[in-house]
Write an enzyme that holds these catalytic residues in place. Sequence first.
Site, PDB file in Angstrom:
ATOM      1  N   TYR A  11       0.825  -1.220   0.000  1.00  0.00           N
ATOM      2  CA  TYR A  11       0.000   0.000   0.000  1.00  0.00           C
ATOM      3  C   TYR A  11       0.861   1.273   0.000  1.00  0.00           C
ATOM      4  O   TYR A  11       0.833   2.064  -0.948  1.00  0.00           O
ATOM      5  CB  TYR A  11      -0.915  -0.063   1.225  1.00  0.00           C
ATOM      6  N   LEU A  33       5.284 -10.592  -2.129  1.00  0.00           N
ATOM      7  CA  LEU A  33       3.865 -10.574  -2.506  1.00  0.00           C
ATOM      8  C   LEU A  33       2.976 -11.308  -1.493  1.00  0.00           C
ATOM      9  O   LEU A  33       1.901 -11.777  -1.852  1.00  0.00           O
ATOM     10  CB  LEU A  33       3.658 -11.154  -3.918  1.00  0.00           C
ATOM     11  N   ASP A  58      11.781 -13.071  -0.788  1.00  0.00           N
ATOM     12  CA  ASP A  58      11.564 -12.820   0.637  1.00  0.00           C
ATOM     13  C   ASP A  58      12.865 -12.250   1.186  1.00  0.00           C
ATOM     14  O   ASP A  58      13.957 -12.738   0.857  1.00  0.00           O
ATOM     15  CB  ASP A  58      11.227 -14.147   1.323  1.00  0.00           C
ATOM     16  N   SER A 124       6.412   3.258  13.088  1.00  0.00           N
ATOM     17  CA  SER A 124       4.975   3.478  13.295  1.00  0.00           C
ATOM     18  C   SER A 124       4.750   4.249  14.577  1.00  0.00           C
ATOM     19  O   SER A 124       5.521   4.127  15.540  1.00  0.00           O
ATOM     20  CB  SER A 124       4.311   2.103  13.405  1.00  0.00           C
ATOM     21  N   TYR A 148       3.655  -6.764  17.173  1.00  0.00           N
ATOM     22  CA  TYR A 148       3.928  -5.965  15.967  1.00  0.00           C
ATOM     23  C   TYR A 148       4.725  -4.710  16.350  1.00  0.00           C
ATOM     24  O   TYR A 148       5.770  -4.408  15.776  1.00  0.00           O
ATOM     25  CB  TYR A 148       2.618  -5.565  15.273  1.00  0.00           C
ATOM     26  N   LYS A 152       8.748  -3.397  15.602  1.00  0.00           N
ATOM     27  CA  LYS A 152       9.194  -2.092  15.093  1.00  0.00           C
ATOM     28  C   LYS A 152      10.226  -1.473  16.038  1.00  0.00           C
ATOM     29  O   LYS A 152      11.241  -0.918  15.602  1.00  0.00           O
ATOM     30  CB  LYS A 152       8.003  -1.134  14.948  1.00  0.00           C
ATOM     31  N   ASN A 197      -8.643  -4.758   9.174  1.00  0.00           N
ATOM     32  CA  ASN A 197      -8.582  -4.435  10.610  1.00  0.00           C
ATOM     33  C   ASN A 197      -8.742  -2.941  10.819  1.00  0.00           C
ATOM     34  O   ASN A 197      -9.236  -2.489  11.833  1.00  0.00           O
ATOM     35  CB  ASN A 197      -7.210  -4.812  11.184  1.00  0.00           C
ATOM     36  N   LEU A 199      -9.741   1.081  10.193  1.00  0.00           N
ATOM     37  CA  LEU A 199     -11.015   1.776   9.992  1.00  0.00           C
ATOM     38  C   LEU A 199     -11.284   2.115   8.521  1.00  0.00           C
ATOM     39  O   LEU A 199     -12.367   1.840   7.991  1.00  0.00           O
ATOM     40  CB  LEU A 199     -11.022   3.068  10.829  1.00  0.00           C
TER      41      LEU A 199
HETATM   42  P1  NAD Z   1       1.493  -3.699   3.018  1.00  0.00           P
HETATM   43  O1  NAD Z   1       1.223  -5.027   3.642  1.00  0.00           O
HETATM   44  O2  NAD Z   1       0.530  -3.180   2.020  1.00  0.00           O
HETATM   45  O3  NAD Z   1       2.956  -3.696   2.369  1.00  0.00           O
HETATM   46  C1  NAD Z   1       4.022  -4.449   2.884  1.00  0.00           C
HETATM   47  C2  NAD Z   1       4.650  -5.207   1.719  1.00  0.00           C
HETATM   48  O4  NAD Z   1       5.754  -5.964   2.210  1.00  0.00           O
HETATM   49  C3  NAD Z   1       3.676  -6.182   1.069  1.00  0.00           C
HETATM   50  O5  NAD Z   1       3.673  -5.974  -0.327  1.00  0.00           O
HETATM   51  C4  NAD Z   1       4.245  -7.553   1.433  1.00  0.00           C
HETATM   52  O6  NAD Z   1       4.003  -8.507   0.409  1.00  0.00           O
HETATM   53  C5  NAD Z   1       5.726  -7.242   1.622  1.00  0.00           C
HETATM   54  N1  NAD Z   1       6.446  -8.143   2.537  1.00  0.00           N
HETATM   55  C6  NAD Z   1       6.099  -8.478   3.813  1.00  0.00           C
HETATM   56  N2  NAD Z   1       7.029  -9.286   4.352  1.00  0.00           N
HETATM   57  C7  NAD Z   1       7.995  -9.450   3.408  1.00  0.00           C
HETATM   58  C8  NAD Z   1       9.213 -10.177   3.366  1.00  0.00           C
HETATM   59  N3  NAD Z   1       9.631 -10.916   4.405  1.00  0.00           N
HETATM   60  N4  NAD Z   1       9.965 -10.112   2.236  1.00  0.00           N
HETATM   61  C9  NAD Z   1       9.555  -9.389   1.169  1.00  0.00           C
HETATM   62  N5  NAD Z   1       8.401  -8.701   1.147  1.00  0.00           N
HETATM   63  C10 NAD Z   1       7.629  -8.725   2.247  1.00  0.00           C
HETATM   64  O7  NAD Z   1       1.653  -2.664   4.224  1.00  0.00           O
HETATM   65  P2  NAD Z   1       1.749  -1.074   4.195  1.00  0.00           P
HETATM   66  O8  NAD Z   1       0.526  -0.534   4.820  1.00  0.00           O
HETATM   67  O9  NAD Z   1       2.164  -0.597   2.859  1.00  0.00           O
HETATM   68  O10 NAD Z   1       2.929  -0.873   5.232  1.00  0.00           O
HETATM   69  C11 NAD Z   1       4.276  -0.701   4.819  1.00  0.00           C
HETATM   70  C12 NAD Z   1       5.154  -0.562   6.048  1.00  0.00           C
HETATM   71  O11 NAD Z   1       4.690   0.542   6.820  1.00  0.00           O
HETATM   72  C13 NAD Z   1       5.110  -1.776   6.973  1.00  0.00           C
HETATM   73  O12 NAD Z   1       6.411  -1.998   7.471  1.00  0.00           O
HETATM   74  C14 NAD Z   1       4.172  -1.357   8.076  1.00  0.00           C
HETATM   75  O13 NAD Z   1       4.479  -2.004   9.281  1.00  0.00           O
HETATM   76  C15 NAD Z   1       4.456   0.132   8.172  1.00  0.00           C
HETATM   77  N6  NAD Z   1       3.332   0.901   8.708  1.00  0.00           N
HETATM   78  C16 NAD Z   1       2.090   0.766   8.150  1.00  0.00           C
HETATM   79  C17 NAD Z   1       1.015   1.464   8.696  1.00  0.00           C
HETATM   80  C18 NAD Z   1      -0.377   1.300   8.152  1.00  0.00           C
HETATM   81  O14 NAD Z   1      -1.330   1.549   8.880  1.00  0.00           O
HETATM   82  N7  NAD Z   1      -0.554   0.922   6.890  1.00  0.00           N
HETATM   83  C19 NAD Z   1       1.227   2.339   9.771  1.00  0.00           C
HETATM   84  C20 NAD Z   1       2.508   2.475  10.295  1.00  0.00           C
HETATM   85  C21 NAD Z   1       3.553   1.737   9.752  1.00  0.00           C
HETATM   86  C1  WQD Z   2      -8.623   3.681  14.085  1.00  0.00           C
HETATM   87  C2  WQD Z   2      -9.809   4.001  14.982  1.00  0.00           C
HETATM   88  C3  WQD Z   2     -10.499   2.133  16.336  1.00  0.00           C
HETATM   89  C4  WQD Z   2     -11.811  -0.342  12.948  1.00  0.00           C
HETATM   90  C5  WQD Z   2      -3.390   0.686  13.734  1.00  0.00           C
HETATM   91  C6  WQD Z   2      -2.174   0.074  14.353  1.00  0.00           C
HETATM   92  C7  WQD Z   2      -1.009   1.028  14.232  1.00  0.00           C
HETATM   93  C8  WQD Z   2      -0.808   1.489  12.791  1.00  0.00           C
HETATM   94  C9  WQD Z   2      -2.080   2.002  12.189  1.00  0.00           C
HETATM   95  C10 WQD Z   2       0.782   0.073  11.717  1.00  0.00           C
HETATM   96  C11 WQD Z   2      -9.669   3.410  16.396  1.00  0.00           C
HETATM   97  C12 WQD Z   2     -11.591   2.517  15.343  1.00  0.00           C
HETATM   98  C13 WQD Z   2     -11.324   0.684  13.740  1.00  0.00           C
HETATM   99  C14 WQD Z   2     -13.195  -0.668  13.043  1.00  0.00           C
HETATM  100  C15 WQD Z   2     -13.483   1.107  14.653  1.00  0.00           C
HETATM  101  N1  WQD Z   2      -0.403   0.425  11.923  1.00  0.00           N
HETATM  102  N2  WQD Z   2     -12.139   1.394  14.567  1.00  0.00           N
HETATM  103  N3  WQD Z   2     -13.986   0.080  13.889  1.00  0.00           N
HETATM  104  O1  WQD Z   2      -5.724   1.172  15.812  1.00  0.00           O
HETATM  105  O2  WQD Z   2      -5.165   3.613  15.367  1.00  0.00           O
HETATM  106  O3  WQD Z   2      -3.726   1.870  14.451  1.00  0.00           O
HETATM  107  O4  WQD Z   2      -3.116   1.019  12.358  1.00  0.00           O
HETATM  108  O5  WQD Z   2       1.777   0.484  12.234  1.00  0.00           O
HETATM  109  O6  WQD Z   2       0.086   0.326  14.686  1.00  0.00           O
HETATM  110  O7  WQD Z   2      -2.438  -0.200  15.709  1.00  0.00           O
HETATM  111  O8  WQD Z   2      -5.953   2.174  13.481  1.00  0.00           O
HETATM  112  O9  WQD Z   2      -7.624   2.051  11.697  1.00  0.00           O
HETATM  113  O10 WQD Z   2      -7.428   0.121  13.313  1.00  0.00           O
HETATM  114  O11 WQD Z   2      -8.380   2.279  14.104  1.00  0.00           O
HETATM  115  O12 WQD Z   2     -14.234   1.725  15.401  1.00  0.00           O
HETATM  116  O13 WQD Z   2     -13.708  -1.603  12.393  1.00  0.00           O
HETATM  117  O14 WQD Z   2     -10.979   3.385  14.424  1.00  0.00           O
HETATM  118  O15 WQD Z   2     -11.055   1.763  17.562  1.00  0.00           O
HETATM  119  O16 WQD Z   2     -10.267   4.331  17.272  1.00  0.00           O
HETATM  120  P1  WQD Z   2      -5.193   2.204  14.904  1.00  0.00           P
HETATM  121  P2  WQD Z   2      -7.350   1.587  13.067  1.00  0.00           P
END
Ligand code: NAD
Ligand code: WQD
Length: 339
Positions: A11, A33, A58, A124, A148, A152, A197, A199
Site C-alpha cells: 500500500y 507478494l 523474501d 509506526s 507488531y 518495530k 482491521n 477503519l
Molecule cells: P502492506 O502489507 O501493504 O505492504 C508491505 C509489503 O511488504 C507487502 O507488499 C508484502 O508482500 C511485503 N512483505 C512483507 N514481508 C515481506 C518479506 N519478508 N519479504 C519481502 N516482502 C515482504 O503494508 P503497508 O501498509 O504498505 O505498510 C508498509 C510498512 O509501513 C510496513 O512496514 C508497516 O508495518 C508500516 N506501517 C504501516 C502502517 C499502516 O497503517 N498501513 C502504519 C505504520 C507503519
Molecule cells: C482507528 C480508529 C479504532 C476499525 C493501527 C495500528 C497502528 C498502525 C495504524 C501500523 C480506532 C476505530 C477501527 C473498526 C473502529 N499500523 N475502529 N472500527 O488502531 O489507530 O492503528 O493502524 O503500524 O500500529 O495499531 O488504526 O484504523 O485500526 O483504528 O471503530 O472496524 O478506528 O477503535 O479508534 P489504529 P485503526
Amino acid sequence: MQILVTGGAGYIGSHTCVELIKAGYQVVVVDNLCNSKISVLDRVATITGTSLPFIQIDLRDRESLEQVFSEYQFDAVIHFAGLKAVGESVAEPLRYYDNNVEGSLVLFQVMAAHGVKNLVFSSSATVYGDPATVPILEDFPLAATNPYGRSKLMIEEMLRDVATSDPAWCIALLRYFNPAGAHESGLIGEDPNDIPNNLFPYVAQVASGRRELLSVYGDDYPTIDGTGVRDYIHVVDLAIGHVKTLVRLLSKEAGVMAYNLGTGCGSSVLQMIQAFEQASGRRIPYRIVARRPGDIAVCFADASLAQRELNWRAERSIEQMCTDSWRWQAMSEDRFSFA
Ligand code: NAD
Ligand code: WQD
C-alpha cells in the site's frame, strides 16, 4: 540515483514508488507478494509512464538478496517490507518477529556488506504505546504494547546500534500515524487480502456494500464524541514524505533521525464516518460495540520536526482522503454491485 524499495508492491510502498519516479529516481522493487499483487506495479507503470524492475523475493532469503545487491548499485534503501496486523501479531508473535525482525536483520547485513548505508525505515506511531499526552513528539518514551509494535521497536533499536557502531550510516526512522486514502488516479490504493482491521478500508467496504455494517469500537472515550481519535494522513502525503527524507539523507546527514509523519490533527471515528458518507454519497451503517482491546483514546502527531528538517508537511484533507479512497474502492470492486 537508484533506490531499492522493499515491500514496494504494498500500500504505502506503491504510492512511494510513484512519487520517487516522479522525482526522477530509478526504483527497483523487491517484495514476496505475501500481502500484495504484482499487478500493482503495472499500475504504478501506467501512472508514471515508467516500468520498474521487480524481483520477487523474501527478505530472509539472503542469497537472493545478495544477488540483487550485486546486480544493482543502490544509493539508498526504503524498507517497507513487513507484516502489519496488530491482532495477528498477538496470535502469531513468532511469525511477526521472524518476518519483521529477521527480514530486517538480513537486509541490513546485506546492505552493510555492499556498502549501502542510506536507509529509510517504516516505523509506526505504535512505538509510542499509550502516550501520556498529545500531540506526540519524537522524544516521547517508547513503549510498544503488542508484538507488531515491539518488532518495530526492536528494529529501531537495532538501527540505533548500527549507527553508533559505524558513523557512515544515514538512517531515518519514519513513524507513520494512520495512513489513509489512495492515489487520485484510482489505480492504486489499499487492498487488504482479508477482512480489514483498520477503519478506513473497512468503511470503504461498507460504503460499497461489500460489508454490511461497521462496528465502532467504543463511544465512551474521553473525546469529542466518545469515539477514538486518530491522526489520519493521506498516503500520497506520506509517500512525498519519503522523497523529502531521501533528499535529506542523500545530502549526507549521518546518524539516526526519527520523524513523525502525521497531520497534527485528530479526527474521531464518527467524524470519519460522516466525511466518508459525504464523499461517497453512501450511507455507512454502523453500530457501537465494546472497546477493542489495546486501543487508546487519542493519538495524534506533533509533526513540526519533519516540517523544520525535511521541509515536509501533510497537505491533503480528510475530504480528499475519503474521495480518493472511495474512487479506488469503486474502481477496484468490479465484482460487486454498486446499485
Ligand atoms: P502492506 O502489507 O501493504 O505492504 C508491505 C509489503 O511488504 C507487502 O507488499 C508484502 O508482500 C511485503 N512483505 C512483507 N514481508 C515481506 C518479506 N519478508 N519479504 C519481502 N516482502 C515482504 O503494508 P503497508 O501498509 O504498505 O505498510 C508498509 C510498512 O509501513 C510496513 O512496514 C508497516 O508495518 C508500516 N506501517 C504501516 C502502517 C499502516 O497503517 N498501513 C502504519 C505504520 C507503519
Ligand atoms: C482507528 C480508529 C479504532 C476499525 C493501527 C495500528 C497502528 C498502525 C495504524 C501500523 C480506532 C476505530 C477501527 C473498526 C473502529 N499500523 N475502529 N472500527 O488502531 O489507530 O492503528 O493502524 O503500524 O500500529 O495499531 O488504526 O484504523 O485500526 O483504528 O471503530 O472496524 O478506528 O477503535 O479508534 P489504529 P485503526
